[in-house]
Design a protein around this motif. Sequence first.
Motif: not given
Length: 186
Positions: A75-86, A88-105
Motif C-alpha cells: 500500500h505504501a508503493e501504490i495508490l489504490a481505492r477500496p471497492l467493498k468486502r466480498v 468469492v465462490k469457493g471461500r468461506k471468509t470475506e475480504f476487502m478488495i481494491y482497485e489499483l489506480l497507480a504506482l507511486r515510484a
Amino acid sequence: MERVNDTWEAEGRPRIHIRIGLNCANVLVGNVGSSTRLSYTALGDGVNVAARLEGINKQFGTTICMSDSIYDQVHAEILARPLKRVQVKGRKTEFMIYELLALRATDDPELRVRDRDEQLSAMTHHASHQIEAGDFAAAERAYRAILDNFPGDPVAKFMLKECEEWRAADLPIPPRKRAGPPTRKP
C-alpha cells in the motif's frame, strides 16, 4: 494497453479490454498430468481468488482489482481505492478488495499517479469507511460527492446503488462484515 488500443483504433482494428485480478497466496505451480499429457498450471485457493477478482472488475467497471493480501503488502508503493468486502465462490471468509489506480515510484505515464488520483482515492476511502460503519446515508452522500467531482465514475455509481438498496431495505451491515446481501434485522 491504452497505447496499443489507440494504435489499433487508428488502424481500424477493435480495442481490447482486459481485466486483471491480483492475489498473493501459496499455490502449486508446475507440470500436472501424466507422461503422455502434461499441462503447466497453477492450482490452489489463491488462483481461485485471483480469477474471481478478474471477473469482479466487470461488475465495478475497473481494470485491475486486488485482494487485501496484495494491498496490505504494497500500500505504501501504490495508490489504490477500496471497492467493498466480498466473499468469492469457493471461500468461506470475506475480504476487502481494491482497485489499483497507480504506482507511486514510476516514470511510466500509464502507471504513475495522475492529477486527481489522490483525491479520488481519499474520497473513496471516506465513503468505504461509512459503509464499514453501517452509515449508508453518509456513504450515499460520499459516493454522490465522488460523482460530483468525477462524473461517470463506475465504482461510485455501483456503490451508490448498493447503498441505496441496503438503506431502502433497512438492512444492517455489521462493521467489518459484508459479503453478498446483508441479513434482515431481527
